[in-house]
Design a protein around this motif. Structure first.
Motif, short mmCIF file in Angstrom:
data_model
loop_
_atom_site.label_atom_id
_atom_site.label_comp_id
_atom_site.label_asym_id
_atom_site.label_seq_id
_atom_site.Cartn_x
_atom_site.Cartn_y
_atom_site.Cartn_z
N TRP A 175 1.03 -1.29 0.02
CA TRP A 175 0.08 0.30 0.12
C TRP A 175 0.74 0.78 0.12
N TRP A 177 0.46 5.92 -0.30
CA TRP A 177 -1.03 6.69 0.43
C TRP A 177 -1.24 7.51 -1.14
N GLY A 194 -13.54 6.68 6.57
CA GLY A 194 -11.97 6.84 6.07
C GLY A 194 -11.06 8.32 6.73
N SER A 237 -10.18 0.04 -1.93
CA SER A 237 -10.51 1.05 -1.49
C SER A 237 -11.23 1.93 -2.40
N GLU A 275 -11.22 5.95 1.84
CA GLU A 275 -11.77 4.18 2.32
C GLU A 275 -10.86 2.88 1.91
N ILE A 276 -10.77 2.53 2.83
CA ILE A 276 -10.48 0.63 2.83
C ILE A 276 -11.46 0.14 3.32
N ASP A 284 -9.85 1.15 9.01
CA ASP A 284 -9.05 2.75 9.47
C ASP A 284 -8.17 2.25 8.69
N PRO A 285 -8.00 3.49 7.36
CA PRO A 285 -6.33 2.97 6.77
C PRO A 285 -5.25 3.13 6.96
N THR A 286 -5.34 3.74 7.89
CA THR A 286 -3.67 4.05 8.38
C THR A 286 -3.49 2.16 9.06
N LEU A 289 -1.83 2.11 5.08
CA LEU A 289 -0.99 2.49 4.98
C LEU A 289 0.41 3.29 5.63
#
Length: 292
Positions: A175, A177, A194, A237, A275-276, A284-286, A289
């Motif tokens: 992944w 950003w 997201g 995503s 969004e994921i 949570d995308p973090t 990422l």
């Protein structure tokens, strides 16, 4: 000391003792009286994420569209049309029951962004076939053809070349950003599904990971010009509020490939809403990422 001062001093002492005694008796009464006021129920967060039953069926609610239902369950809306034999995808009704998972529980085909290489020895065994056809099945013939069996063995297990679904898919994904910029809103399950990334109009929006474009359009309310990329059987995503979309449905995209230009479609400012979703549920995308 005269009698009058003694009497006055005694009166003060009696008053203090009485006051302490009164305070001691009334303290529990005050606590019991105020306890109900101080106890306030914690706010209850309602999970409004659509859910299907154990058969993979979902009942249409007011305000639903087929595109939105497909997005919420991590499916391609064209699959929903096929599974439910819908003549008109725009004509679904409240209370209608739709299949939102593959019939029979099988998974849809995994996303492929590169051709699968064929084993080099795939055509070698064919050379031995004429020998088997020309001779009767005698003991000598079997002995002659037996050495060719090891050559066939490496070709038979084609399973390693086939896509493997599930957690291994997610482990192999890489992944990045989707755009440069300051994060102005973080993930908050129930309020923000997201990340919101601020930027300038026309700023590049890239695919956060390799996959296949599952949707490109503006048919889901609240997302503006939206691109959805499917990365595996369970992960997709979404990239919302774009000014311009530069890919189309069905395109295979590589990690870092330009897919859109940042904008403010269906938004109050220029930003990328990213969004994921895992099995259709926002996460949570973090978690995916890299740290920056």
């Amino acid at each position: 000391m005269t009698q009058a001062p003694r009497f006055a001093l005694l009166t003060i002492i009696i008053g203090l003792v009485a006051g302490c005694s009164t305070t001691t008796r009334q303290a529990p009464v005050v606590e019991r009286g105020t306890a109900p006021v101080q106890t306030r129920p914690a706010p209850v967060r309602v999970d409004d994420t659509p859910k299907h039953d154990e058969r993979g069926m979902y009942t249409v609610r007011k305000g639903d569209t087929l595109l939105r239902i497909a997005f919420d369950f991590g499916q391609n809306y064209r699959d929903l049309v096929d599974w439910n034999k819908l003549a008109n995808p725009d004509d679904i009704k409240v209370g209608q029951v739709l299949r939102v998972s593959p019939p029979g529980g099988e998974r849809t085909a995994n996303v492929q962004t590169q051709p699968i290489p064929m084993p080099p020895a795939a055509s070698a065994p064919r050379k031995t076939e004429p020998r088997v056809d020309k001779k009767p099945a005698t003991e000598t013939t079997v002995a002659d053809t037996r050495p060719s069996v090891p050559a066939v063995t490496p070709v038979v297990p084609a399973a390693p070349a086939a896509p493997v679904a599930g957690a291994s898919d997610e482990a192999r994904l890489s992944w990045m950003w989707p755009s440069e910029g300051r994060v102005i809103a973080t993930f908050d399950d129930g309020r923000n599904k997201g990340l919101d990334i601020a930027g300038r109009a026309g700023q590049p929006v890239v695919a956060a990971g390799s996959g296949k474009v599952m949707y490109a359009g503006s048919g889901i309310r609240g997302y503006g010009n939206l691109v959805i990329v499917k990365h595996s059987n369970s992960l997709l995503s979404a990239y919302a509020h774009n000014r311009k979309i530069v890919v189309k449905e069905g395109d295979n995209v590589a990690k870092g490939q330009l897919i859109a230009e940042m904008g403010d479609s269906d938004a109050d400012l220029v930003k990328l809403h990213f969004e994921i979703r895992q099995q259709g549920k926002p996460v949570d995308p973090t978690r995916f990422l890299p740290v920056r």
